[in-house]
Design a protein around this motif. Structure first.
Motif, short mmCIF file in Angstrom:
data_model
loop_
_atom_site.label_atom_id
_atom_site.label_comp_id
_atom_site.label_asym_id
_atom_site.label_seq_id
_atom_site.Cartn_x
_atom_site.Cartn_y
_atom_site.Cartn_z
N PHE A 133 -43.18 33.07 33.15
CA PHE A 133 -43.65 33.15 31.78
C PHE A 133 -42.79 34.10 30.97
O PHE A 133 -42.37 33.79 29.85
CB PHE A 133 -45.13 33.59 31.72
CG PHE A 133 -45.71 33.38 30.36
CD1 PHE A 133 -46.27 32.15 30.01
CD2 PHE A 133 -45.67 34.38 29.40
CE1 PHE A 133 -46.77 31.93 28.74
CE2 PHE A 133 -46.17 34.17 28.12
CZ PHE A 133 -46.72 32.94 27.79
N PHE A 134 -42.51 35.24 31.55
CA PHE A 134 -41.68 36.22 30.86
C PHE A 134 -40.31 35.61 30.54
O PHE A 134 -39.79 35.75 29.43
CB PHE A 134 -41.52 37.47 31.73
CG PHE A 134 -40.68 38.53 31.10
CD1 PHE A 134 -41.19 39.33 30.09
CD2 PHE A 134 -39.37 38.73 31.52
CE1 PHE A 134 -40.41 40.31 29.49
CE2 PHE A 134 -38.58 39.69 30.93
CZ PHE A 134 -39.10 40.49 29.91
N GLU A 135 -39.74 34.91 31.52
CA GLU A 135 -38.43 34.29 31.32
C GLU A 135 -38.47 33.22 30.24
O GLU A 135 -37.60 33.16 29.37
CB GLU A 135 -37.91 33.69 32.62
CG GLU A 135 -37.23 34.74 33.47
CD GLU A 135 -37.09 34.31 34.93
OE1 GLU A 135 -37.00 33.08 35.19
OE2 GLU A 135 -37.09 35.20 35.79
N GLU A 190 -36.77 39.43 18.02
CA GLU A 190 -36.58 40.61 18.84
C GLU A 190 -37.58 40.50 20.00
O GLU A 190 -38.67 39.99 19.82
CB GLU A 190 -36.88 41.85 18.02
CG GLU A 190 -36.26 41.78 16.65
CD GLU A 190 -35.60 43.07 16.27
OE1 GLU A 190 -36.13 44.12 16.68
OE2 GLU A 190 -34.57 43.01 15.59
N THR A 191 -37.19 41.00 21.15
CA THR A 191 -38.08 40.81 22.30
C THR A 191 -38.96 42.03 22.59
O THR A 191 -39.61 42.09 23.60
CB THR A 191 -37.27 40.48 23.57
OG1 THR A 191 -36.26 41.46 23.70
CG2 THR A 191 -36.68 39.11 23.51
N ASP A 192 -39.00 42.99 21.71
CA ASP A 192 -39.79 44.17 22.07
C ASP A 192 -41.29 44.00 21.80
O ASP A 192 -42.03 44.95 21.74
CB ASP A 192 -39.24 45.44 21.40
CG ASP A 192 -39.41 45.40 19.90
OD1 ASP A 192 -39.87 44.35 19.38
OD2 ASP A 192 -39.10 46.41 19.24
N SER A 193 -41.74 42.76 21.67
CA SER A 193 -43.18 42.56 21.53
C SER A 193 -43.77 41.94 22.79
O SER A 193 -44.87 41.44 22.78
CB SER A 193 -43.47 41.68 20.32
OG SER A 193 -42.90 40.40 20.49
N ILE A 194 -43.01 41.98 23.90
CA ILE A 194 -43.50 41.41 25.15
C ILE A 194 -43.82 42.53 26.14
O ILE A 194 -42.98 43.39 26.40
CB ILE A 194 -42.44 40.48 25.80
CG1 ILE A 194 -41.97 39.43 24.80
CG2 ILE A 194 -43.01 39.82 27.05
CD1 ILE A 194 -40.86 38.53 25.34
N TYR A 195 -45.03 42.52 26.67
CA TYR A 195 -45.44 43.54 27.64
C TYR A 195 -45.87 42.87 28.93
O TYR A 195 -46.72 41.99 28.91
CB TYR A 195 -46.63 44.35 27.12
CG TYR A 195 -46.36 45.08 25.83
CD1 TYR A 195 -45.99 46.43 25.83
CD2 TYR A 195 -46.48 44.42 24.62
CE1 TYR A 195 -45.74 47.10 24.63
CE2 TYR A 195 -46.23 45.07 23.42
CZ TYR A 195 -45.87 46.42 23.43
OH TYR A 195 -45.62 47.06 22.26
N THR A 196 -45.28 43.30 30.04
CA THR A 196 -45.78 42.87 31.35
C THR A 196 -46.30 44.14 32.03
O THR A 196 -46.05 45.25 31.54
CB THR A 196 -44.66 42.26 32.22
OG1 THR A 196 -43.84 43.32 32.70
CG2 THR A 196 -43.81 41.26 31.45
N LYS A 226 -45.21 45.78 34.15
CA LYS A 226 -44.13 46.73 34.47
C LYS A 226 -43.80 47.65 33.30
O LYS A 226 -43.19 48.69 33.49
CB LYS A 226 -42.86 45.95 34.87
CG LYS A 226 -42.99 45.28 36.22
CD LYS A 226 -41.69 44.54 36.56
CE LYS A 226 -41.92 43.55 37.69
NZ LYS A 226 -41.06 42.35 37.54
N ASN A 227 -44.17 47.26 32.09
CA ASN A 227 -43.90 48.11 30.93
C ASN A 227 -44.90 49.26 30.90
O ASN A 227 -46.11 49.04 31.05
CB ASN A 227 -44.02 47.33 29.61
CG ASN A 227 -42.99 46.23 29.49
OD1 ASN A 227 -43.19 45.13 29.99
ND2 ASN A 227 -41.89 46.53 28.84
N ALA A 228 -44.38 50.45 30.65
CA ALA A 228 -45.25 51.64 30.68
C ALA A 228 -46.41 51.54 29.68
O ALA A 228 -47.50 52.02 29.94
CB ALA A 228 -44.42 52.88 30.38
#
Ligand SMILES: Cc1cc2nc3c(=O)[nH]c(=O)nc-3n(C[C@H](O)[C@H](O)[C@H](O)COP(=O)(O)OP(=O)(O)OC[C@H]3O[C@@H](n4cnc5c(N)ncnc54)[C@H](O)[C@@H]3O)c2cc1C
Ligand SMILES: *[C@@H]1O[C@H](CO)[C@@H](O)[C@H](O)[C@H]1NC(C)=O
Ligand SMILES: *[C@@H]1O[C@H](CO)[C@@H](O)[C@H](O)[C@H]1NC(C)=O
Ligand SMILES: *[C@@H]1O[C@H](CO)[C@@H](O)[C@H](O)[C@H]1NC(C)=O
Ligand SMILES: *[C@@H]1O[C@H](CO)[C@@H](O)[C@H](O)[C@H]1NC(C)=O
Ligand SMILES: *[C@@H]1O[C@H](CO)[C@@H](O)[C@H](O)[C@H]1NC(C)=O
Length: 538
Positions: free
Chosen positions: A33-35, A47-53, A55-57
């Motif tokens: 899904f992330f990919e 921009e991809t900084d709106s995706i959190y898994t 693993k993201n702090a």
């Protein structure tokens, strides 16, 4: 405030809709899904900084910061595979595309106030599209309209309106942190509903992303779908990006009061009498009633709080009360005049604080702060409950600790009667004296005993059956209650199962909601435990 646009005209939307081409589905793998999403973002230059898994702090913070009922979360084992906090429509479309392609559930969250947490919990692997960054509000002062993106909160909307005008307002709920997305699409009862109806009555346009990832406005979605999302819940039909609403004109000064009467002060008789007054009195006046078991001078009693808004000055209010409800003994000293925007602070329990509290998303609504775990239910009343019925309710309230459980009696009548039951999916109109909201809350230390509270509220609900609407025993969709019945959350739910809760929330409108669903989402892509099923599924 991030993304908050205040201007005299409607904000531009990217109308560039693209049609998704479905790829072949494959077995689900968490990284896929992330990919998939990253690839889709790249394609649309997002921009991809709106995706959190996980693993993201900051994943936990993003997840938790819009969870408003810890009960729902504590019952669920699954955590979202990915949370996205899109800033552009293309990112939502990417999530729809990948969720379809990989056959993973998608949940949409605006304010996160769903009573059963359906915007952030699921039994099957899922992703969350969290609308928090899609929240611009633009007011058209000439037409008295506003485009409100669904990630905005009610507090942000009220704040923005008040910055623009002293005589404009919007008729929606009291908790400032409630999200526009869930609230407007499910109804939206307010302290002004007797004069101005509910939030959904004022929706005049919308932007929605459908099950194909296409963006629609009112015209391109058609009147059936536009009807469905005004009270039928957004979730079953798509992701609502924004609503355009008609604002309401209000007087510059309104009057509030919150009068308490205990049993020793004839609370039983007053509550009984209230039922003959509340839906018929001047529609500028909404006399809401909160009932709790309280400690008063060390003794348990029942507190009846008559919490009220009058759209006018105190000198006009007093004669109305004197004529129609003299028993309450309201006096001028009980009342406070203020601008409408300050009344929103007052009813939210933030009286005297700066207006900034309305736009503070981390400031908890007082009941949530002390009892973050809760269970709620609802009922409608068409015949006054006799005094012995009220005494039965007091007995129930006294079985819980003081202030832990509460009933709200929210009066209908006035403007609520002007709409037919099928005007929009929200069907609770003429004939209802009031709606009951039941709530029992508890804190973390008490959570081991949650079963006792659940049992208590269910027993109270059975006790109340004799006093409330029957066939169907109606309920308010925005007070979502999975006790009323559930779909199995599979692609093919049974219509019979769904109609149990569907008819309670929507009465005869449930049939039309099913027809709309069948047309716009026959594969049941947008679904949860209480979403409208398509015909093709039964
Ligand atoms: C403290 C508190 C006070 C409340 N006060 C009132 C009140 O005064 N009057 C009243 O009528 N109700 C009130 N409610 C109930 C409230 O209206 C509903 O819980 C409402 O659904 C919450 O909307 P949300 O966006 O905050 O919730 P969410 O949990 O984000 O969403 C609720 C549902 O709507 C769906 N949804 C959310 N956003 C979208 C979207 N953009 N597109 C499609 N579907 C979407 C979600 O998937 C979920 O199924 C209150 C609730 C709480 C907890
Ligand atoms: C989360 O982690 C991924 C992988 O390291 C990164 O690409 C992404 O930008 C992070 N998300 C945020 C919001 O920082
Ligand atoms: C309660 O009602 C009784 C009987 O109607 C009346 O005599 C009494 O004054 C009332 N008490 C209060 C506090 O209003
Ligand atoms: C009304 O009064 C009761 C009792 O003091 C209080 O608990 C409640 O918060 C008040 N409500 C408002 C809106 O001020
Ligand atoms: C928002 O509310 C929280 C919790 O009360 C508080 O800690 C914070 O300072 C507030 N933020 C602002 C900007 O006022
Ligand atoms: C109510 O009063 C009782 C007896 O004085 C006390 O034990 C209890 O803690 C009080 N409860 C609340 C919620 O104040």
């Amino acid at each position: 405030m991030k993304n908050m646009v205040i201007s005299g005209s409607t904000f531009p939307f990217s109308l560039l809709a693209f049609i998704l081409i479905l790829g072949a589905s494959s077995a689900f793998n968490k990284d896929d899904f992330f990919e998939c999403l990253t690839l889709q973002y790249q394609k649309s230059n997002s921009e991809t900084d709106s995706i959190y898994t996980p693993k993201n702090a900051s994943y936990s913070f993003v997840l938790q910061s819009a969870i408003h009922n810890l009960r729902s979360e504590s019952n669920s084992a699954q955590k979202p595979v990915v949370i996205i906090t899109p800033e552009h429509e293309s990112e939502i479309q990417a999530a729809v595309y990948c969720s379809k392609k990989l056959k993973i559930q998608l949940r949409v969250r605006s304010g996160g106030h769903d009573y059963e947490g359906l915007s952030y919990v699921s039994e099957t692997p899922f992703v969350i599209v969290d609308m928090r960054n899609i929240r611009s509000i633009s007011i058209d002062k000439e037409k008295n309209t506003a485009w409100v993106q669904t990630g905005a909160t009610l507090g942000e909307l009220y704040y923005t309106i008040a910055k623009n005008s002293k005589t404009l307002a919007f008729t929606a709920g009291v908790c400032p942190n409630v999200g526009v997305g869930g609230h407007f699409s499910g109804g939206g009862y307010s302290m002004m509903s007797r004069k101005h109806g509910i939030a959904a009555d004022h929706i005049i346009d919308a932007k929605l992303i459908d099950a194909h990832g296409q963006i629609h406005d009112r015209k391109s979605m058609g009147e059936d779908l536009f009807w469905a999302i005004r009270g039928g819940g957004g979730t079953s039909f798509g992701i609502v990006v924004a609503f355009k609403v008609q604002l309401t004109v209000i007087p510059e000064t309104v009057t509030v009061f919150n009068v308490t009467r205990t049993l020793e002060q004839n609370a039983t008789q007053l509550v009984h009498r209230w039922q003959y007054v509340a839906d018929k009195i001047d529609e500028n006046l909404l006399l809401r009633l909160f009932l709790r078991s309280i400690n008063s001078s060390g003794r348990r009693t029942i507190g009846a709080f008559f919490t009220s808004l009058y759209l006018g000055r105190v000198d006009d209010l007093l004669p109305v009360m004197q004529k129609k409800f003299p028993e309450l003994g309201l006096v001028k000293e009980d009342c406070t005049e203020m601008p409408w925007i300050e009344s929103t602070l007052y009813f939210a329990g933030f009286q005297g604080q700066s207006l900034d509290v309305l736009v503070n998303r981390t400031e908890p609504f007082p009941p949530e702060a002390s009892t973050p775990f809760f269970k709620g239910k609802s009922d409608y009343v068409k015949q006054p409950i006799p005094e012995n019925g009220l005494e039965g309710i007091w007995e129930f309230l006294n079985k819980e600790d003081a202030n832990r459980a509460e009933l709200q009696f929210s009066p209908y009548g006035g403007r609520m009667n002007d709409f037919s039951e099928s005007e929009i999916p929200f069907p609770h109109r003429a004939g209802n004296i009031f709606m009951i909201h039941y709530r029992v809350g508890w804190n973390l230390e008490e959570n081991a005993d949650s079963g006792r509270h659940m049992k208590w509220i269910r027993e109270l609900y059975s006790f109340m059956a004799r006093y409330v609407t029957k066939s169907p025993r109606a309920a308010y969709f925005n007070y979502r209650d999975l006790d009323l019945g559930m779909n199995n959350n599979e692609v093919k739910p049974s219509y019979k199962e769904a109609s149990v809760w569907g008819v309670k929330y929507f009465k005869n409108n449930f049939k039309r909601l099913v027809q709309v669903k069948s047309k716009v989402d026959p594969t049941n892509f947008y679904r949860n435990e209480q979403s409208v099923p398509p015909v093709s599924s039964w």
